[in-house]
Design a protein around this motif. Sequence first.
Motif, PDB file in Angstrom:
ATOM      1  N   HIS A   1       0.852  -1.186   0.000  1.00 25.88           N
ATOM      2  CA  HIS A   1       0.000   0.000   0.000  1.00 25.88           C
ATOM      3  C   HIS A   1       0.890   1.239   0.000  1.00 25.88           C
ATOM      4  O   HIS A   1       1.870   1.320   0.743  1.00 25.88           O
TER       5      HIS A   1
ATOM      6  N   LEU B   1      -7.237  -9.219   7.275  1.00 27.63           N
ATOM      7  CA  LEU B   1      -8.678  -9.245   7.492  1.00 27.63           C
ATOM      8  C   LEU B   1      -9.210 -10.654   7.764  1.00 27.63           C
ATOM      9  O   LEU B   1     -10.391 -10.824   8.046  1.00 27.63           O
TER      10      LEU B   1
ATOM     11  N   ARG C   1      -8.365  -2.049   8.813  1.00 27.35           N
ATOM     12  CA  ARG C   1      -8.242  -1.844   7.376  1.00 27.35           C
ATOM     13  C   ARG C   1      -7.297  -2.874   6.780  1.00 27.35           C
ATOM     14  O   ARG C   1      -6.474  -3.475   7.473  1.00 27.35           O
ATOM     15  N   GLU C   2      -7.386  -3.064   5.489  1.00 28.48           N
ATOM     16  CA  GLU C   2      -6.576  -4.081   4.835  1.00 28.48           C
ATOM     17  C   GLU C   2      -5.095  -3.737   4.806  1.00 28.48           C
ATOM     18  O   GLU C   2      -4.270  -4.613   4.545  1.00 28.48           O
ATOM     19  N   ASP C   3      -4.734  -2.477   5.104  1.00 27.67           N
ATOM     20  CA  ASP C   3      -3.325  -2.117   5.170  1.00 27.67           C
ATOM     21  C   ASP C   3      -2.752  -2.275   6.580  1.00 27.67           C
ATOM     22  O   ASP C   3      -1.611  -1.905   6.834  1.00 27.67           O
TER      23      ASP C   3
ATOM     24  N   ASP D   1      -3.833  -0.792   9.343  1.00 26.38           N
ATOM     25  CA  ASP D   1      -4.198   0.312  10.217  1.00 26.38           C
ATOM     26  C   ASP D   1      -5.663   0.154  10.626  1.00 26.38           C
ATOM     27  O   ASP D   1      -6.382  -0.688  10.103  1.00 26.38           O
ATOM     28  N   TRP D   2      -6.112   0.988  11.581  1.00 25.00           N
ATOM     29  CA  TRP D   2      -7.485   0.909  12.060  1.00 25.00           C
ATOM     30  C   TRP D   2      -8.335   2.009  11.457  1.00 25.00           C
ATOM     31  O   TRP D   2      -7.894   3.153  11.347  1.00 25.00           O
ATOM     32  N   HIS D   3      -9.537   1.644  11.066  1.00 26.45           N
ATOM     33  CA  HIS D   3     -10.530   2.640  10.677  1.00 26.45           C
ATOM     34  C   HIS D   3     -11.115   3.244  11.942  1.00 26.45           C
ATOM     35  O   HIS D   3     -11.690   2.533  12.783  1.00 26.45           O
TER      36      HIS D   3
ATOM     37  N   TRP E   1     -11.043   5.520   0.194  1.00 27.89           N
ATOM     38  CA  TRP E   1     -11.817   4.354   0.605  1.00 27.89           C
ATOM     39  C   TRP E   1     -10.873   3.202   0.898  1.00 27.89           C
ATOM     40  O   TRP E   1      -9.708   3.195   0.474  1.00 27.89           O
ATOM     41  N   SER E   2     -11.372   2.228   1.646  1.00 26.83           N
ATOM     42  CA  SER E   2     -10.559   1.078   2.016  1.00 26.83           C
ATOM     43  C   SER E   2     -11.464  -0.079   2.411  1.00 26.83           C
ATOM     44  O   SER E   2     -12.591   0.138   2.884  1.00 26.83           O
ATOM     45  N   ARG E   3     -10.984  -1.304   2.231  1.00 24.27           N
ATOM     46  CA  ARG E   3     -11.679  -2.479   2.758  1.00 24.27           C
ATOM     47  C   ARG E   3     -11.345  -2.610   4.245  1.00 24.27           C
ATOM     48  O   ARG E   3     -10.202  -2.420   4.659  1.00 24.27           O
ATOM     49  N   VAL E   4     -12.359  -2.940   5.028  1.00 26.70           N
ATOM     50  CA  VAL E   4     -12.183  -3.094   6.471  1.00 26.70           C
ATOM     51  C   VAL E   4     -12.946  -4.327   6.929  1.00 26.70           C
ATOM     52  O   VAL E   4     -13.765  -4.887   6.191  1.00 26.70           O
TER      53      VAL E   4
END
Length: 342
Positions: free
Chosen positions: A11, A30, A52-54, A56-58, A283-286
């Motif tokens: 990322h 995830l 998050r998929e990287d 980190d936290w949403h 945007w990001s996948r979480v």
Amino acid sequence: MRHAWGAHAVHVRPTKPGWLELRLVGWDVLADVRPARRQAVAEPLRLPLALREDGDWHVRDFRTVPHELILGAMQSGKSVYLRNLLCGLARQRVVLVGIDCKWGVELAPFAPRLSALADDPDRANDLLDALLEEMEDRFRLIGLSGADPDAVLTSDVWGLPDAVRPVPVVLVVDEVAELFLAANRDDEKRRDAMVTKLIRLAQLGRAAGIYLEVCGQRFGSELGKGATMLRAQLTGRVCHRVNDEASANMALADISPEAALAATSIPADRPGVAVVGDSSGGWSRVRSPLLSLEDAAAVCRDTSALVPELPRLDRFRPAVAVASAGPSSSTGATPTARPVTE
């Protein structure tokens, strides 16, 4: 780089002019999400809700993104995201208000921590009236602060002194489509009134410290008058697996077409996975950590003493079932109900 290092994903994001952050992820983070470690000092209205998929936290920050739309089909994990949100807020000095027109089945387990709960459209209409009255009083309070020449000028409640600042209010609307449904002319009048009140709260509530979390399985312009206008006021978007492409587009297409496409590709065997975006275009996948209904309800029972005083909402305070005391309570006796204000 992903191939050379054997990484699961790479990322890249800009941090400042001339600088990029490269984050290499070695596995699918995830696949197994655990709750975030609690911070030593919790920040008000700021909650880590999903990984998050990287890696980190949403973080759900109400003061930055005041209102949010949460979509998801049945068994998509939408309820788990909402449980994490409510449990995080339950530990803070926040007024929690619920509208659940499915006879309260979704929000009733959190009743000990709720200041108000409406479980049918008529009661929801009255509750929205009370919230509008509360908002108007708060705007008058903000206006009066400008009359003091020694006071710091402010246009929202966060600029007021701590001693007079009203407690933040978070309104959770579960299954918003139930508010739009109408079977006759009287229902249509009530629906139009409720939608107008919700839009007013979304447009003006941030400055008064009133925030919205609007949830639903399906959200589209065909719901009726005001649906698109309400959605436009909900800056934050969380889209779990949905049953149709139109719902994903309604949630995310105005943020990023790629985000809407990502939401339609969420597999059914990964509940809790969602696409999160906001009006900035990012945007990001979480994925939310698993939180059972029993554990979430226990948190709300343990934090029931933190319910702030807000007299205007006392008549909407939900009743709480309390097990009968004594030996019979262990033999399956029927619980008794009492108002939580007692």
